[in-house]
Design a protein around this motif. Structure first.
Motif, PDB file in Angstrom:
ATOM      1  N   LEU A 101       0.864  -1.109  -0.033  1.00 24.25           N
ATOM      2  CA  LEU A 101      -0.004  -0.105  -0.081  1.00 24.25           C
ATOM      3  C   LEU A 101       0.837   1.264   0.002  1.00 24.25           C
ATOM      4  N   ASN A 102       2.061   1.286   0.810  1.00 19.26           N
ATOM      5  CA  ASN A 102       2.722   2.347   0.863  1.00 19.26           C
ATOM      6  C   ASN A 102       3.390   2.676  -0.483  1.00 19.26           C
ATOM      7  N   GLN A 103       3.743   1.473  -1.319  1.00 18.13           N
ATOM      8  CA  GLN A 103       4.456   1.618  -2.637  1.00 18.13           C
ATOM      9  C   GLN A 103       3.408   2.223  -3.666  1.00 18.13           C
ATOM     10  N   ALA A 104       2.065   1.879  -3.412  1.00 15.37           N
ATOM     11  CA  ALA A 104       1.172   2.200  -4.379  1.00 15.37           C
ATOM     12  C   ALA A 104       0.878   3.725  -4.146  1.00 15.37           C
ATOM     13  N   ILE A 105       0.500   3.977  -2.615  1.00 10.79           N
ATOM     14  CA  ILE A 105       0.263   5.341  -2.510  1.00 10.79           C
ATOM     15  C   ILE A 105       1.212   6.356  -2.921  1.00 10.79           C
ATOM     16  N   SER A 106       2.837   6.086  -2.661  1.00  9.05           N
ATOM     17  CA  SER A 106       3.625   6.799  -3.096  1.00  9.05           C
ATOM     18  C   SER A 106       3.931   7.035  -4.485  1.00  9.05           C
ATOM     19  N   ARG A 107       3.846   6.046  -5.143  1.00 10.45           N
ATOM     20  CA  ARG A 107       3.863   6.006  -6.753  1.00 10.45           C
ATOM     21  C   ARG A 107       2.797   6.490  -7.436  1.00 10.45           C
TER      22      ARG A 107
END
Length: 559
Positions: A101-107
């Motif tokens: 989720l952190n990867q998805a939000i950040s990207r």
């Protein structure tokens, strides 16, 4: 913008979102079989989030300590603020899902922010939607440091918001943006450098326009105050704590002039491991071709932004390299803030600058001649091809997966074998990261942290002093930094990744076992066998190995 052009750009936008979704999908599909970065990630931050939640000190006072690490001497303030979004993700979701989720939000917000910035302020041509989209997409796919969240990837979104405020446009949504961004980024590892650079921009703007630009000034102050409120723990440590930490012995400026010059070009072309841009293969040649075109056309005055981006990009590498130059050291010893705070990190601005430069370079090619548009499209697609191997599932496919790294079943067997409550004994690790034991709930004497008592570092050093005497490089690494407070062994060096198939054996271990016992140590977890264990008063209890773990762990008890 005509209807066909608008529709095409919207299709590009949707396709980009789909590509980002595919990019991050493996975390949700593979779960604990997913691969991810180890350095400054699995070996530290991921374990910290779990420790914070398990310790019940997530919302602890500014005087609170973390009992599980270094005999409870690690301050709660040394770990992330409870107001960081990534901490909340790890509190609410299983670790790999939280990470995904952190990867998805950040990207996603990296893509959105860069796209909005380019569309409104940089690449504004009606028929240049492809350039805006492809530049934003490539920026969103860079191999960023995940625990920084939007510390680097959120800079284009922030810059767009500040420029809107300056122009009295979209003020409400821009204020909301700079209000929320601090909760999903860090001040010390990103936005301090962005906001201070923006402050310089404000000052130049005031001089140039002869207007106070108060809206921009107060918005910078406003965002800074939010960061300081979120980072109240670190502020409290800086203001109220008088205890020396390991940062007091952080001696970093050791490069001579030749090494410094080489580091300039290494950073410029290759980058830093926490903010890789993959600049050197495609973007650098494209920007140089664009520069040649600007020279041929003699259009310097019309391409001020392009020239400024080129110079700034290079000067940031110069600043970074010279921060480690030995000539700084006398001044750093006199002014403590220069030693304890890493001002070289202005290079964190480079990812944003590099990809704006990429967009402007493509735009120059696009406008030069119609046949050059195909060249611009080819270069843009090639940059995506360059980025694909940087996806964590590709780049780290030879490294242990999340589940193999933390080896929860193997450590469950170890805890059952020891048969005592984990708080009743202390362990340390050889040949593997202490974060693994910490993630599995064991109380460790070793740690990886940049902010712990200097007195503890000196106590711990007594244990490994005989090994450090054998290896000057390890001694310098520990004494002049000490962030990795590990049981260093000369025969292993700085290698902490010995798989269960490794044939490595420690033949001549020399540690001060009495110092280990005085610090409360009971067990050593070793990733390799110790041939002369008995000479060090270590008794092999059992060897642990499971099919789902990366390690074969030798459990030694101090006799």
């Amino acid at each position: 913008m005509n209807r066909i052009t608008f529709t095409r750009e919207r299709i590009y936008f949707v396709l980009s979102i789909i590509i980002i979704a595919i990019w991050v999908a493996p975390y949700f599909i593979l779960g604990e079989h997913a691969h991810m970065r180890i350095q400054d990630n699995l070996d530290s931050n991921i374990a910290w989030y779990k420790i914070l939640v398990d310790s019940n000190q997530l919302f602890g006072s500014i005087q609170a300590n973390i009992p599980q690490i270094i005999n409870g001497e690690l301050s709660r303030n040394a770990l992330y603020s409870e107001y960081y979004g990534i901490v909340e993700l790890f509190r609410l979701f299983p670790p790999v899902i939280a990470y995904g989720l952190n990867q998805a939000i950040s990207r996603f917000f990296a893509f959105l922010g860069m796209y909005l910035l380019l569309k409104k302020y940089v690449v504004k041509g009606e028929n240049q939607g492809f350039i805006r989209i492809i530049s934003a997409l490539t920026f969103a796919l860079i191999p960023f440091w995940p625990n920084g969240m939007l510390s680097m990837l959120g800079m284009p979104l922030a810059l767009c918001a500040f420029l809107n405020i300056r122009k009295h446009e979209q003020t409400i949504i821009s204020i909301v943006t700079i209000t929320l961004l601090p909760f999903y980024s860090t001040f010390m590892l990103g936005f301090f450098f962005f906001l201070s650079a923006l402050g310089v921009f404000w000052l130049i703007d005031v001089i140039r326009t002869k207007k106070p630009q108060l809206r921009l000034f107060f918005s910078i102050v406003y965002m800074t105050l939010i960061y300081l409120a979120i980072e109240y723990r670190q502020l409290a440590s800086l203001i109220f704590s008088h205890e020396e930490t390991n940062r007091s012995e952080f001696f970093e400026s050791k490069n001579n002039l030749t090494q410094t010059i080489l580091l300039i070009f290494k950073n410029y072309i290759v980058g830093h491991n926490q903010n890789e841009t993959l600049f050197g293969i495609i973007i650098l040649p494209v920007s140089l071709i664009a520069l040649v075109l600007v020279i041929l056309k003699k259009s310097w005055k019309n391409e001020k932004l392009f020239i400024t981006l080129h110079l700034t990009n290079f000067l940031l590498s110069v600043w970074y390299a010279f921060w480690w130059y030995e000539g700084w050291e006398p001044l750093k010893q006199k002014i403590s803030i220069l030693n304890t705070f890493n001002f070289s990190r202005y290079h964190y601005l480079r990812p944003m600058i590099v990809y704006i430069l990429f967009a402007v370079s493509l735009q120059i090619l696009w406008r030069y001649q119609k046949k050059w548009r195909i060249t611009a499209i080819v270069f843009a697609i090639l940059q995506i091809a360059v980025l694909i191997p940087s996806n964590e599932q590709v780049w780290y496919h030879n490294s242990p997966s999340f589940g193999e790294f933390y080896a929860t079943k193997e450590f469950s067997d170890i805890k059952k074998f020891i048969g005592k409550p984990v708080q009743d004994y202390r362990v340390a690790s050889i040949g593997l990261h202490p974060a693994i034991a910490q993630y599995n709930g064991l109380y460790t004497l070793d740690t990886y942290n940049n902010f712990y008592p200097l007195s503890y570092k000196h106590q711990f050093r007594k244990i490994i002093a005989p090994e450090l005497e054998k290896n000057k490089a390890l001694a310098s690494y520990f004494d002049q930094w000490g962030g990795r407070c590990y049981l260093f062994v000369d025969e292993l060096g700085k290698n902490y990744m010995f798989s269960k198939d490794s044939t490595k054996v420690i033949h001549h271990l020399r540690i001060d076992t009495q110092a280990f016992k005085q610090l409360g140590g009971n067990y050593i977890l070793s990733g390799v066998p110790i041939e002369n264990a008995k000479e060090n008063q270590l008794d092999l209890q059992k060897v642990f190995q499971t099919k789902d773990a990366y390690w074969k762990i030798y459990l030694y008890k101090v006799t």
